[in-house]
Design a protein around this motif. Sequence first.
Motif, PDB file in Angstrom:
ATOM      1  N   GLU A  14       0.805  -1.189  -0.127  1.00 20.56           N
ATOM      2  CA  GLU A  14       0.033   0.041  -0.031  1.00 20.56           C
ATOM      3  C   GLU A  14       1.008   1.109  -0.060  1.00 20.56           C
ATOM      4  OE1 GLU A  14      -3.081   1.860   3.170  1.00 20.56           O
ATOM      5  OE2 GLU A  14      -3.571  -0.330   2.385  1.00 20.56           O
ATOM      6  N   GLY A  15       0.405   2.150  -0.775  1.00 22.23           N
ATOM      7  CA  GLY A  15       1.181   3.251  -0.847  1.00 22.23           C
ATOM      8  C   GLY A  15       2.240   3.466  -1.950  1.00 22.23           C
ATOM      9  N   ILE A  16       2.604   2.365  -2.772  1.00 21.05           N
ATOM     10  CA  ILE A  16       3.234   2.214  -3.825  1.00 21.05           C
ATOM     11  C   ILE A  16       2.550   2.527  -5.199  1.00 21.05           C
ATOM     12  CG2 ILE A  16       4.928   1.004  -5.398  1.00 21.05           C
ATOM     13  CD1 ILE A  16       5.562  -0.601  -2.787  1.00 21.05           C
ATOM     14  N   ARG A  17       3.029   3.618  -5.940  1.00 22.89           N
ATOM     15  CA  ARG A  17       2.192   4.043  -6.915  1.00 22.89           C
ATOM     16  C   ARG A  17       3.001   3.130  -8.210  1.00 22.89           C
ATOM     17  NH1 ARG A  17      -1.278   8.384  -6.915  1.00 22.89           N
ATOM     18  NH2 ARG A  17      -2.005   7.233  -8.746  1.00 22.89           N
ATOM     19  N   THR A  18       2.109   2.814  -9.339  1.00 23.38           N
ATOM     20  CA  THR A  18       2.445   2.291 -10.439  1.00 23.38           C
ATOM     21  C   THR A  18       2.048   3.108 -11.740  1.00 23.38           C
ATOM     22  OG1 THR A  18       0.432   1.114 -11.002  1.00 23.38           O
ATOM     23  CG2 THR A  18       2.308  -0.149  -9.833  1.00 23.38           C
ATOM     24  N   ALA A  19       2.760   3.373 -12.605  1.00 25.34           N
ATOM     25  CA  ALA A  19       2.584   4.367 -13.760  1.00 25.34           C
ATOM     26  C   ALA A  19       3.195   3.708 -15.097  1.00 25.34           C
ATOM     27  CB  ALA A  19       3.491   5.662 -13.556  1.00 25.34           C
ATOM     28  N   VAL A  20       2.790   3.987 -16.151  1.00 25.98           N
ATOM     29  CA  VAL A  20       3.043   3.645 -17.355  1.00 25.98           C
ATOM     30  C   VAL A  20       3.531   5.068 -18.107  1.00 25.98           C
ATOM     31  CG1 VAL A  20       2.493   2.464 -19.619  1.00 25.98           C
ATOM     32  CG2 VAL A  20       1.736   1.759 -17.215  1.00 25.98           C
ATOM     33  N   ASP A  21       4.898   5.114 -18.635  1.00 28.04           N
ATOM     34  CA  ASP A  21       5.241   6.037 -19.597  1.00 28.04           C
ATOM     35  C   ASP A  21       5.317   5.495 -21.194  1.00 28.04           C
ATOM     36  OD1 ASP A  21       5.358   7.904 -17.625  1.00 28.04           O
ATOM     37  OD2 ASP A  21       7.607   7.922 -17.344  1.00 28.04           O
ATOM     38  N   LEU A  22       5.296   6.206 -22.094  1.00 30.33           N
ATOM     39  CA  LEU A  22       5.410   6.009 -23.403  1.00 30.33           C
ATOM     40  C   LEU A  22       6.651   6.594 -24.022  1.00 30.33           C
ATOM     41  CD1 LEU A  22       1.820   6.979 -24.506  1.00 30.33           C
ATOM     42  CD2 LEU A  22       2.748   4.756 -24.022  1.00 30.33           C
ATOM     43  N   PHE A  23       7.553   5.561 -24.501  1.00 35.44           N
ATOM     44  CA  PHE A  23       8.778   5.757 -25.071  1.00 35.44           C
ATOM     45  C   PHE A  23       8.281   5.900 -26.652  1.00 35.44           C
ATOM     46  CE2 PHE A  23      12.903   4.609 -27.154  1.00 35.44           C
ATOM     47  CZ  PHE A  23      13.661   5.336 -26.453  1.00 35.44           C
ATOM     48  N   ILE A  24       8.120   7.184 -27.278  1.00 34.63           N
ATOM     49  CA  ILE A  24       7.663   7.259 -28.702  1.00 34.63           C
ATOM     50  C   ILE A  24       8.661   7.631 -29.560  1.00 34.63           C
ATOM     51  CG2 ILE A  24       5.807   8.289 -30.003  1.00 34.63           C
ATOM     52  CD1 ILE A  24       4.288   8.759 -27.540  1.00 34.63           C
ATOM     53  N   LEU A  25       8.632   6.871 -30.682  1.00 30.61           N
ATOM     54  CA  LEU A  25       9.802   7.094 -31.729  1.00 30.61           C
ATOM     55  C   LEU A  25       8.976   7.403 -32.940  1.00 30.61           C
ATOM     56  CD1 LEU A  25      12.296   4.272 -31.110  1.00 30.61           C
ATOM     57  CD2 LEU A  25      12.567   6.383 -30.501  1.00 30.61           C
ATOM     58  N   ASN A  26       9.745   8.482 -33.804  1.00 28.33           N
ATOM     59  CA  ASN A  26       8.985   8.719 -35.035  1.00 28.33           C
ATOM     60  C   ASN A  26       9.952   7.973 -36.202  1.00 28.33           C
ATOM     61  OD1 ASN A  26      11.321  10.324 -35.351  1.00 28.33           O
ATOM     62  ND2 ASN A  26      10.121  12.217 -35.270  1.00 28.33           N
ATOM     63  N   ASP A  27       9.722   8.345 -37.393  1.00 30.18           N
ATOM     64  CA  ASP A  27      10.281   7.560 -38.413  1.00 30.18           C
ATOM     65  C   ASP A  27      11.766   8.294 -38.719  1.00 30.18           C
ATOM     66  OD1 ASP A  27       9.656   9.884 -39.434  1.00 30.18           O
ATOM     67  OD2 ASP A  27       8.729   9.348 -41.390  1.00 30.18           O
ATOM     68  N   LYS A  28      12.184   9.060 -37.892  1.00 32.64           N
ATOM     69  CA  LYS A  28      13.479   9.723 -37.982  1.00 32.64           C
ATOM     70  C   LYS A  28      14.154   9.211 -36.684  1.00 32.64           C
ATOM     71  CE  LYS A  28      11.863  14.070 -40.175  1.00 32.64           C
ATOM     72  NZ  LYS A  28      11.769  15.414 -39.996  1.00 32.64           N
ATOM     73  N   ASN A  29      13.519   8.237 -36.111  1.00 31.41           N
ATOM     74  CA  ASN A  29      14.291   7.658 -34.923  1.00 31.41           C
ATOM     75  C   ASN A  29      14.681   8.513 -33.560  1.00 31.41           C
ATOM     76  OD1 ASN A  29      14.821   5.277 -33.550  1.00 31.41           O
ATOM     77  ND2 ASN A  29      17.015   5.320 -33.717  1.00 31.41           N
ATOM     78  N   GLU A  30      13.703   9.563 -33.436  1.00 33.38           N
ATOM     79  CA  GLU A  30      13.584  10.680 -32.551  1.00 33.38           C
ATOM     80  C   GLU A  30      12.505  10.269 -31.490  1.00 33.38           C
ATOM     81  OE1 GLU A  30      14.385  14.661 -35.084  1.00 33.38           O
ATOM     82  OE2 GLU A  30      12.662  13.906 -35.281  1.00 33.38           O
ATOM     83  N   VAL A  31      12.774  10.656 -30.084  1.00 35.64           N
ATOM     84  CA  VAL A  31      11.809  10.459 -29.327  1.00 35.64           C
ATOM     85  C   VAL A  31      11.151  11.556 -28.754  1.00 35.64           C
ATOM     86  CG1 VAL A  31      13.683  10.939 -27.334  1.00 35.64           C
ATOM     87  CG2 VAL A  31      11.794   9.307 -27.033  1.00 35.64           C
ATOM     88  N   LEU A  32       9.952  11.492 -28.466  1.00 37.07           N
ATOM     89  CA  LEU A  32       8.817  12.638 -27.950  1.00 37.07           C
ATOM     90  C   LEU A  32       9.267  12.863 -26.467  1.00 37.07           C
ATOM     91  CD1 LEU A  32       6.763  14.223 -28.938  1.00 37.07           C
ATOM     92  CD2 LEU A  32       5.275  12.614 -28.266  1.00 37.07           C
TER      93      LEU A  32
END
Length: 161
Positions: A14-32
């Motif tokens: 109890e008290g531990i939070r879970t989260a989800v992040d998005l590692f988004i790549l485009n066609d130039k292999n850049e990250v958002l």
Amino acid sequence: MKPIGAGIDMGEGEGIRTAVDLFILNDKNEVLLGERTAMTGNSLWAFPGGHQKTGETILECAEREKTEELGDKAQIELTSSVVAVRENRLPPAFVPHLTVIVLALYKGGELELPEGEKNREWKWFSLDGLPNNVFSKADEVIKNYRQKQTLVVTDFHSRPA
């Protein structure tokens, strides 16, 4: 004492939070990355994402966060690949967090700021041209992604004194 269900102490963790992040790549292999305006990580660049809700799977959370943070015009394909798992206690509350970072691919469309109170802007960065002010070890996550390593990042240096 919390009730025990199916042999599991429901109060444990109890008290531990879970989260989800998005590692988004485009066609130039850049990250958002987004420049945060939230109290935690203000003015730092971070992956889009947020807290998992009770009953959500990781990918359901990723889908919801994608729309909440980027709007419904962005065409982003979620994958089932985990880039990293991040463990940290971020100031000012220092609540323990586990964040699963999922790989996603940008296919087009407009990136919006429906939660403008949390992010100032979205920007694409080259994987070797990241800003110096990144949030919660995003630079380490990206470095290890480039080396084709799944990473478990711990951030216990930020514990309160």
